[in-house]
Design a protein around this motif. Structure first.
Motif, PDB file in Angstrom:
ATOM      1  N   SER A 295     -10.067 -46.418   2.934  1.00 38.00           N
ATOM      2  CA  SER A 295      -9.231 -46.943   1.860  1.00 38.00           C
ATOM      3  C   SER A 295      -9.863 -48.191   1.247  1.00 38.00           C
ATOM      4  CB  SER A 295      -7.844 -47.294   2.400  1.00 38.00           C
ATOM      5  OG  SER A 295      -7.161 -48.115   1.484  1.00 38.00           O
ATOM      6  N   ALA A 296     -10.323 -49.063   2.125  1.00 38.08           N
ATOM      7  CA  ALA A 296     -10.867 -50.334   1.647  1.00 38.08           C
ATOM      8  C   ALA A 296     -12.185 -50.137   0.883  1.00 38.08           C
ATOM      9  CB  ALA A 296     -11.064 -51.276   2.825  1.00 38.08           C
TER      10      ALA A 296
ATOM     11  N   ASN B 209     -16.220 -51.922  -3.824  1.00 35.12           N
ATOM     12  CA  ASN B 209     -17.445 -52.312  -3.119  1.00 35.12           C
ATOM     13  C   ASN B 209     -18.703 -51.903  -3.868  1.00 35.12           C
ATOM     14  OD1 ASN B 209     -15.164 -51.617  -1.329  1.00 35.12           O
ATOM     15  ND2 ASN B 209     -16.473 -52.544   0.218  1.00 35.12           N
TER      16      ASN B 209
ATOM     17  N   PHE C  47      -8.308 -56.821  -3.719  1.00 35.05           N
ATOM     18  CA  PHE C  47      -8.548 -55.481  -4.223  1.00 35.05           C
ATOM     19  C   PHE C  47      -9.418 -54.687  -3.253  1.00 35.05           C
ATOM     20  CE2 PHE C  47     -10.573 -52.195  -6.733  1.00 35.05           C
ATOM     21  CZ  PHE C  47      -9.502 -51.698  -7.467  1.00 35.05           C
ATOM     22  N   THR C  48     -10.483 -55.298  -2.801  1.00 29.31           N
ATOM     23  CA  THR C  48     -11.433 -54.552  -1.984  1.00 29.31           C
ATOM     24  C   THR C  48     -10.863 -54.228  -0.607  1.00 29.31           C
ATOM     25  OG1 THR C  48     -13.724 -54.447  -1.216  1.00 29.31           O
ATOM     26  CG2 THR C  48     -12.652 -56.584  -1.090  1.00 29.31           C
TER      27      THR C  48
ATOM     28  N   LEU D  36      -5.268 -54.711  -0.169  1.00 25.43           N
ATOM     29  CA  LEU D  36      -4.092 -55.492   0.229  1.00 25.43           C
ATOM     30  C   LEU D  36      -3.174 -55.743  -0.968  1.00 25.43           C
ATOM     31  CD1 LEU D  36      -5.868 -58.121   2.497  1.00 25.43           C
ATOM     32  CD2 LEU D  36      -4.565 -56.113   3.220  1.00 25.43           C
TER      33      LEU D  36
ATOM     34  N   ALA E  68      -0.524 -50.515   1.032  1.00 21.65           N
ATOM     35  CA  ALA E  68      -1.383 -49.452   1.574  1.00 21.65           C
ATOM     36  C   ALA E  68      -1.595 -49.659   3.072  1.00 21.65           C
ATOM     37  CB  ALA E  68      -2.719 -49.409   0.844  1.00 21.65           C
TER      38      ALA E  68
ATOM     39  N   SER F 101      -5.335 -43.219  -0.212  1.00 21.59           N
ATOM     40  CA  SER F 101      -4.467 -44.263   0.361  1.00 21.59           C
ATOM     41  C   SER F 101      -3.428 -44.729  -0.652  1.00 21.59           C
ATOM     42  CB  SER F 101      -5.294 -45.444   0.873  1.00 21.59           C
ATOM     43  OG  SER F 101      -5.801 -46.218  -0.178  1.00 21.59           O
TER      44      SER F 101
HETATM   45  N1  TRP Z   1      -9.978 -51.040  -1.875  1.00 20.86           N
HETATM   46  C1  TRP Z   1     -10.352 -50.013  -2.781  1.00 20.86           C
HETATM   47  C2  TRP Z   1     -11.667 -50.386  -3.456  1.00 20.86           C
HETATM   48  O1  TRP Z   1     -12.291 -51.337  -3.127  1.00 20.86           O
HETATM   49  C3  TRP Z   1      -9.312 -49.727  -3.806  1.00 20.86           C
HETATM   50  C4  TRP Z   1      -7.964 -49.562  -3.222  1.00 20.86           C
HETATM   51  C5  TRP Z   1      -7.540 -48.563  -2.430  1.00 20.86           C
HETATM   52  C6  TRP Z   1      -6.894 -50.426  -3.374  1.00 20.86           C
HETATM   53  N2  TRP Z   1      -6.238 -48.765  -2.072  1.00 20.86           N
HETATM   54  C7  TRP Z   1      -5.833 -49.887  -2.632  1.00 20.86           C
HETATM   55  C8  TRP Z   1      -6.751 -51.606  -4.058  1.00 20.86           C
HETATM   56  C9  TRP Z   1      -4.641 -50.572  -2.559  1.00 20.86           C
HETATM   57  C10 TRP Z   1      -5.544 -52.267  -3.987  1.00 20.86           C
HETATM   58  C11 TRP Z   1      -4.511 -51.774  -3.233  1.00 20.86           C
HETATM   59  O2  TRP Z   1     -12.097 -49.696  -4.339  1.00 20.86           O
END
Ligand code: TRP
Length: 462
Positions: A21-22, A27, A225-226, A229, A233, A327
């Protein structure tokens, strides 16, 4: 609750799914270009500090709230914190819907580039094929944009339909090792290029004279975002975490993996960019297009083994995006299942269909339909897609994150959070009191300052 709740089969299963998900477009696409725009070194350091001081504590907070409540984001807030807090969770569900809507459009580009690169690898590449003009023509082709995003949404729906263990966990367990393998292969080739030394110095040697105030806020916003959070999720994924798995250890593993992959992607990209004469200067303002305009050409003209790596690389981007979109959809689906009593199948279809309605507008807003592409609510952010991205990453995620720090830090009792975090599985370096201090004081002040800054200075730090 009329259906048994899903669960990860093991701690590793959870870590891979949450890392999936992250690790995403954040990234591979966003972090490299904002690092470039913010002059490297010092920005990277500030970002790492934000991840450690704000990201990690909030990651732990979201996971613990999810596991304690065993509920979706809205239910978790309502049952564990208080009935009025249900709105904080609902805000997360809405944010998930918005992000899913536009994220699938950008994720769809990866499909197109896989196809393009396969053609170029086999039929030969003529320099200039991935020019800004060609890219402009591609994104303003509305029907194509919509089709690609629909394909991506279809894949997301198919995975979520299968549920937690058989869908999400199985897919991420398969894709993540491939993703890391492709990245390492690329790293190996990139490090052999002439610009590698300069690239590493640019990324890892801080020069604080080049750090701007807005960079600090940008680093903090990106940390949210990355790490996925601020929208529930990780609350949702945490609700599938087994009691015998340590929240602290899991959170640390996810944060570490996400950070390592972001740095790897950046090193690879900068090795390429710094090795080609004149490229660094010419990227100038169009850094956003680094992944889709600058890079394709370099695969075929500069990078060793580029012909093989190019299609693989865009497959990787697609995989990374898919493990992120699932996610987002899962947040919506678990909410529909828990709170609206839907079956997983219906919830997935309803969630997917709602997101598609947003995607249609986003797909048409990159030049295809004039009115959708040009209107501006936030200055400098033209069109539906950019507007929604700005709204979600600069407003909704920080607000969601802020509410979470208050809820878990101030409204949950010490006993409750202690009980969730400290057990025989907790690593012994973990200091509970320090975490609580970061959750109650450091994180809300940091996040509050982003929100305040956006309101008063109107600075874009997405
Ligand atoms: N973290 C993911 C990325 O870096 C994007 C993402 C997935 C996301 N689920 C999330 C961002 C929930 C904010 C909230 O591309």
């Amino acid at each position: 609750m009329n259906q048994p709740r899903g669960q990860w089969s093991s701690r590793l299963g959870f870590i891979i799914a949450a890392a999936g998900s992250a690790i995403g477009l954040g990234n591979l696409w966003k972090f490299p270009y904002i690092t470039f725009e913010n002059h490297g070194g010092a920005f990277v350091l500030v970002y790492l500090v934000c991840v450690l001081m704000v990201g990690l504590p909030i990651m732990i907070g979201e996971l613990l709230l999810g596991r304690k409540s065993q509920l979706n984001a809205a239910g978790a807030f309502a049952h564990t914190i208080g009935p009025k807090w249900v709105h904080a969770g609902r805000l997360g569900v809405l944010t998930g819907l918005i992000i899913l809507g536009y994220y699938t459009v950008i994720a769809g580009w990866s499909l197109y580039y896989v196809a393009k690169c396969l053609t170029w690898s086999f039929a030969g590449y003529t320099p200039g094929l991935s020019s800004p003009e060609a890219f402009g023509a591609f994104v303003s082709n509305g029907p194509l944009q919509f089709t690609l995003s629909m394909l991506f949404m279809g894949a997301t729906v198919a995975v979520i339909m299968k549920g937690v263990g058989h869908g999400i966990e199985k897919l991420t367990r398969t894709l993540m090792p491939i993703l890391i393998g492709i990245l390492l292969l690329m790293l190996f080739n990139a490090l052999r290029m002439t610009g590698a030394g300069e690239a590493l110095r640019f990324i890892f040697i801080p020069n604080f004279a080049e750090l701007e105030a807005s960079s600090i806020l940008e680093a903090l916003g990106h940390a949210f975002f990355t790490l996925s959070l601020g929208m529930g999720a990780m609350i949702t994924y945490g609700s599938y975490l087994r009691r015998e798995d340590s929240v602290v250890y899991s959170a640390l593993a996810v944060v570490a993996l996400d950070t390592i992959i972001a740095l790897l992607a950046t090193v690879i990209m900068f090795c390429v960019i710094f090795s080609v004469p004149g490229l660094k200067e010419s990227i100038g303002k169009s850094t956003v297009g680094m992944l889709f305009i600058t890079l394709p050409e370099q695969f075929y003209t500069a990078l060793p083994m580029g012909r093989v790596l190019a299609p693989l690389f865009y497959i990787l981007v697609g995989f990374a995006a898919l493990t992120s979109t699932i996610s987002m959809l899962e947040v919506i689906v678990s909410w529909l299942i828990d709170e609206r009593g839907m079956t997983r199948r219906n919830a997935t279809l309803a969630g997917g269909a709602s997101a598609v309605t947003i995607s249609i507008f986003c797909a048409m807003s990159l030049g295809a339909v004039g009115g959708l592409s040009s209107f501006e609510i936030f200055p400098g952010k033209a069109g539906v897609l950019d507007t929604l991205d700005h709204l979600a990453s600069n407003w909704l995620l920080p607000i969601g994150g802020f509410l979470l720090t208050i809820a878990v830090g101030w409204f949950m009792s010490r006993e409750d959070t202690y009980g969730e975090l400290i057990d025989q599985y907790t690593p012994n370096w973990f200091h509970y009191g320090m975490w609580r201090f970061f959750m109650r004081v450091v994180a809300p002040i940091a996040v509050g300052s982003i929100i305040g800054f956006v309101i008063f200075a109107g600075t874009d730090f997405s």
